[in-house]
Enzyme design. Structure first.
Site, PDB file in Angstrom:
ATOM      1  N   LYS B  76      41.928  42.290 -22.673  1.00 15.86           N
ATOM      2  CA  LYS B  76      40.694  43.074 -22.707  1.00 15.86           C
ATOM      3  C   LYS B  76      40.136  42.982 -24.119  1.00 15.86           C
ATOM      4  O   LYS B  76      40.902  42.985 -25.103  1.00 15.86           O
ATOM      5  CB  LYS B  76      41.013  44.529 -22.341  1.00 15.86           C
ATOM      6  N   SER B 151      36.874  50.940 -17.377  1.00 15.70           N
ATOM      7  CA  SER B 151      36.211  50.059 -18.313  1.00 15.70           C
ATOM      8  C   SER B 151      36.883  48.704 -18.457  1.00 15.70           C
ATOM      9  O   SER B 151      36.296  47.789 -19.020  1.00 15.70           O
ATOM     10  CB  SER B 151      36.158  50.720 -19.688  1.00 15.70           C
ATOM     11  N   SER B 175      40.742  53.770 -16.809  1.00 11.78           N
ATOM     12  CA  SER B 175      40.155  52.443 -17.026  1.00 11.78           C
ATOM     13  C   SER B 175      41.033  51.262 -16.669  1.00 11.78           C
ATOM     14  O   SER B 175      40.567  50.129 -16.679  1.00 11.78           O
ATOM     15  CB  SER B 175      39.702  52.308 -18.482  1.00 11.78           C
TER      16      SER B 175
END
Lengths: 486, 483
Positions: B76, B151, B175
């Protein structure tokens, strides 16, 4: 108009830079004077993703301070973020302690000069002391139309020591600051270098009519980095506030700066412009938990504190409170004094005190030398004191010997006395011979004395000492001369 | 080959039937083909990946390979990677190249995993749909008109689309679990303090926790085991022994007590989700588990508490992005204040600005006690609720998300509606507990539904064991999207 009797109220906040190797939340060095930004690591410049890790050495120094002022060490204290934007504050917040500081309470007992040659005792209570990080520096001068940022100082550990508003004059404030300055060096948590900013004072000053319980509105003078400026700034501020009130004005709470060139204080920001710092506990740091064991270990490692040492000097050595306080003004001076006494014996403690505080301190001051750099060692001074005590030399000759030691003319007082033939003459026969010569050569003075002029006696003593090149024992000269004239 | 389990890939690498370079090449080819439609990656590091793959092959040849050596993975874009762009999904950091690796990144590098790129995400991890990314929304591989969740939507979509077998994520309020659920894969957020936050760009420090994505619980266990461990650079990193999370996978579920919070099964859940979750629970009973009703009476307060605490911390954490030292700085400004205002107004998107404003407000003088302190009290109550519930059961189960993936743009104009999607996940972060989401079935439109498992502190191995046993009996996790 009747003049009000104004009472001054002062509280100090002192930022002491802790003498750790590395920063409070990173491993970068805190050594002074490096090229800009070479002592700033990722944590100090607040790169994305970096995190603070507390330096235990800073905590240990805070504990040391707390114990040395009789404060309590909080078993749990909390680091909080003080949020504001400034280019030399890389994270946009300063990590400090807000609601729960590491050190709570405590007090300093001062001896404040009364301006008439004496001194009085004064106790100043401490509110708290908390750990925090310093910001970087903005350099406005070297860059045309721009500001340079040096983050070497960012993250330097500070202990902010906050007093109660217990001081009533600039003299008390200075005495407090000096004692604190001495203490932090004594317990070796701060180098005390005021020019380099290691010890900076903020003074909260207000005035009120004497007898009024409520405090007046205060103004805070920021960043005073010498005792002289502290005194000047407070004195100016006091007068400014009194003048303002007496002219019908009202003091507005404000932060002010002292301009050493003009000797004036001027407002930097008013209360209305005050930041809302939005303090909240720093979620990157756990609460600081200090165990009893840790506190006790630090307590066991503390050096004998100035207050205890001063009491010992008065009790064991018979020194006056003033002398004892003076000799414990710094750990180095106290150590020098202790070494001197140790080398010559407790019986000479008072004479040692006089020499350390008198001739030695004066000479060091003149030469702008620290006592640790004294050309005359404690052992050498002890040797000198011993020769005064056993009447080998008079005080007057001792000053000569001291000067010779200072100039490196001999290894010891004994060597100098021997080499320069300064040994005191105590043989009554020899002294008598000198006196006879002097009396014969000064018949006029003898007559004057006999006519009742006491001063003539002193002149004759002087002549005798001169004739002996200062070596005759003054007490014996007095005694024999009296006999001869009597 | 990259569609196989980590165990099989590792065995093939050791047997030299495939090389790490071939795996990386396969992964890069999938990304090249699929990313224009999915937008899962912000950065693809082809050269770095191939170099790392060659190094992995050397290690394998030398017999020095671990379970992740040569395995392609994606990080990420919240994790700092030395020499590779780290944007956090923001214009503010669109040009930021980190000079250092996050702890998680260096652990996985040392393990020999091959990073192929950095995945798209909601800006500064603030969002539940990946729509707030400066680099455009990520699309759900199951239906490219739908959001992948957020997210960590890029990582979830990349694993679901079979671009990489594993990916890292971060979970502040759901997330990892929520996008895992919406993308039909497995995702785990461990106990707060087990994955170092060093180098993981902070959103809300007291809630942020790194996590792992894979298709299966077994692979999640392998990845998570390589990500955890004490890190002295993170003061909230826990000093304890870290066992391999896969140690317990084979344990049968007979006797497992599953707690079902009645508040999670009340109104709010869509029919798609309800049906799939209930079927999954029936499967668990078939496997020998029992279910018991538990209560989390303060769970309804989790959203308001979260949306005070997280923005408060974020407002301060994001203050460093001021245009002074790195990141976006406005081209023109009149003075310092103007530079700050313009740089931050230009550099941050609407959702980030909204949360900074909310956070600044709740920390302000006069509001702090009413909001921040109150929210902290709620947080303690929520943690106590879980503690009480976990006395009656071994794991808590429920839906991960109230609905299946919604349409791109559908909720982006109504932030409160989007915040409500976090209703089942945020409480877990407030309590600091581990949580996992695994595929539980599909809704009527063919979109995946996830089931969330919540355990007590440090029971990651138990959660993974539970999910693994479920996955031994079901095949939801092995279904692949066609996009």
């Amino acid at each position: 108009m009747s003049r009000t009797d104004w009472e001054v109220v002062i509280g100090l906040e002192v930022h002491t830079q802790l003498n750790t190797q590395s920063k409070i939340f990173s491993s970068a060095s805190i050594a002074f004077g490096a090229e800009p930004n070479v002592q700033a690591c990722g944590v100090d410049i607040a790169l994305p993703g970096v995190l603070p890790v507390l330096n235990k050495g800073a905590v240990e120094r805070a504990i040391r301070f707390g114990l040395s002022v009789g404060a309590s060490i909080a078993p749990k204290s909390v680091f909080a973020r003080k949020n504001y934007f400034y280019p030399d504050l890389p994270k946009g917040y300063q990590i400090s302690q807000f609601e729960l500081p590491v050190v709570v309470g405590g007090a300093l007992n001062l001896l404040v000069p009364d301006g008439k040659g004496g001194a009085y005792e004064k106790r100043v209570n401490l509110t708290r002391a908390h750990l925090e990080e310093d910001a970087g520096k903005s350099l406005h001068e070297d860059f045309h139309g721009m500001t340079g940022i040096d983050l070497n100082r960012a993250g330097t550990p500070l202990l902010e020591i906050v007093s109660e508003p217990d001081m009533r004059s600039s003299a008390e404030a200075v005495a407090y600051a000096k004692q604190l300055h001495s203490l932090v060096r004594w317990i070796d948590i701060c180098d005390g270098n005021m020019q380099e900013g290691s010890f900076r004072c903020d003074a909260n000053v207000s005035v009120r009519p004497r007898g009024q319980e409520q405090f007046g509105t205060r103004r805070e003078i920021k960043n005073l980095n010498s005792f002289r400026f502290l005194q000047q700034a407070i004195d100016y501020e006091i007068q400014w506030q009194i003048d303002l009130i007496e002219d019908g004005g009202k003091v507005q709470q404000a932060t002010v700066l002292f301009d050493p060139d003009s000797g004036e204080t001027r407002a930097m920001r008013s209360k209305e412009d005050a930041h809302d710092y939005r303090y909240f506990p720093d979620p990157d740091l756990l609460p600081l938990v200090i165990s009893d064991e840790w506190v006790e270990r630090v307590r066991g490692e503390l050096p004998e504190l100035p207050v205890a040492l001063s009491a010992r000097f008065q009790g064991e050595y018979g020194l006056s409170a003033y002398d004892a306080t003076t000799l414990t003004a710094s750990r180095d001076m106290a150590r020098f004094y202790l070494d001197t006494v140790a080398a010559t014996g407790t019986a000479n403690a008072k004479t040692c005190a006089n020499w350390v505080m008198g001739d030695l301190a004066g000479r060091l001051n003149k030469a702008e030398l620290d006592i640790t750099a004294s050309p005359v060692s404690a052992v050498q001074l002890a040797g000198l004191v011993a020769r005064i005590a056993d009447n080998t030399i008079s005080n007057a000759i001792a000053k000569k010997v001291f000067e010779a030691l200072w100039n490196g003319e001999g290894e010891s007082a004994d060597a100098i006395i021997e080499a320069q033939g300064l040994k005191q003459v105590t043989d009554s026969g020899a002294i008598e011979a000198i006196i006879d010569e002097v009396l014969a050569a000064n018949q006029k003075s003898v007559e004057e004395f006999r006519a009742g002029k006491e001063k003539a006696f002193n002149a004759l003593v002087g002549q005798c000492m001169k004739a002996s090149k200062g070596k005759a024992n003054p007490a014996q000269v007095n005694e024999i001369l009296k006999k001869k004239l009597g | 080959m990259i569609d196989s389990s980590l165990k099989d890939i590792a065995a093939a690498l050791r047997a030299k039937t495939v090389s790490a370079v071939e795996l990386a090449t396969e992964s890069l080819a999938r990304i090249e083909a699929g990313n224009p439609r999915i937008n899962a990656f912000v950065t693809v590091d082809r050269d770095g990946a191939l170099a790392a793959a060659r190094a992995a092959d050397t290690r394998i040849a030398a017999g020095d390979a671990g379970p992740l050596t040569g395995i392609p993975l994606a990080h990420k874009d919240v994790f700092c990677t030395e020499g590779v762009l780290t944007t956090c999904g923001s214009k503010m950091l669109a040009n930021f190249v980190s000079p250092y690796d996050a702890h998680v990144v260096s652990l996985l590098k040392n393990a020999g995993a091959v990073m192929v790129g950095k995945t798209n995400m909601d800006e500064f991890a603030m969002g539940s749909s990946n729509e707030s990314s400066h680099f455009g929304p990520t699309r759900n591989p199951w239906n490219t008109t739908k959001v992948p969740g957020g997210s960590s939507g890029g990582s979830a979509a990349a694993v679901a689309a079979r671009m990489v077998p594993i990916a890292t994520g971060s979970d502040t309020g759901g997330s990892v679990r929520q996008p895992a659920s919406l993308c039909g894969i497995t995702g785990i957020k461990p106990t707060y303090g087990t994955v170092s936050r060093f180098g993981m760009i902070a959103y809300a420090s007291s809630l942020d926790q790194g996590g792992a994505f894979a298709r299966t619980a077994e692979d999640c266990a392998q990845l998570l085991s390589a990500m955890t461990g004490h890190d002295p650079r993170d003061s909230t990193s826990l000093e304890r022994s870290y066992d391999h999370y896969g140690a317990d996978l084979a344990r049968p579920l007979a006797g497992l007590r599953i707690g079902l919070p009645k508040e999670f099964f009340a109104e709010g859940m869509s029919d798609d989700v309800r049906l799939a979750v209930e079927a999954a629970l029936a499967e668990y009973r078939k496997l020998g588990a029992t279910t018991v009703e538990v209560s989390l009476p303060n769970a309804r307060l989790a959203i308001p508490a979260y949306y005070v605490i997280a923005p408060a911390e974020a407002s301060s954490n994001l203050s460093r992005f001021d245009g002074v030292r790195y990141g976006h700085r406005a081209a023109e400004y009149t003075d310092l204040n103007d530079m700050y205002c313009k740089s931050r107004s230009q550099g941050f998107g609407a959702e980030v600005q909204r949360r900074i404003l909310v956070g600044t407000y709740v920390l302000s003088h006069g509001y702090y006690d009413a909001y921040y302190i109150k929210a902290q009290k709620l947080r303690r109550l929520i943690a106590q609720d879980f503690a009480a519930a976990l006395e009656q059961c071994d794991v808590i189960a429920g839906p991960t998300n109230p609905t299946v993936a919604y349409g791109i743009g559908e909720k982006s104009s109504d932030p409160v509606q989007m915040y409500l999607g976090d209703i089942y996940t945020v409480a877990v972060n407030l309590a600091g507990l581990p949580g996992l989401s695994h595929p539980a079935g599909f809704g009527k439109d063919g979109l995946p539904v996830g089931l969330q498992l919540i355990g007590n502190y440090f029971t990651e191995a138990r959660l993974l064991n539970t999910a693994h046993q479920f996955q031994q009996a079901t095949d939801w996790h092995s279904r692949a999207p066609v996009f």
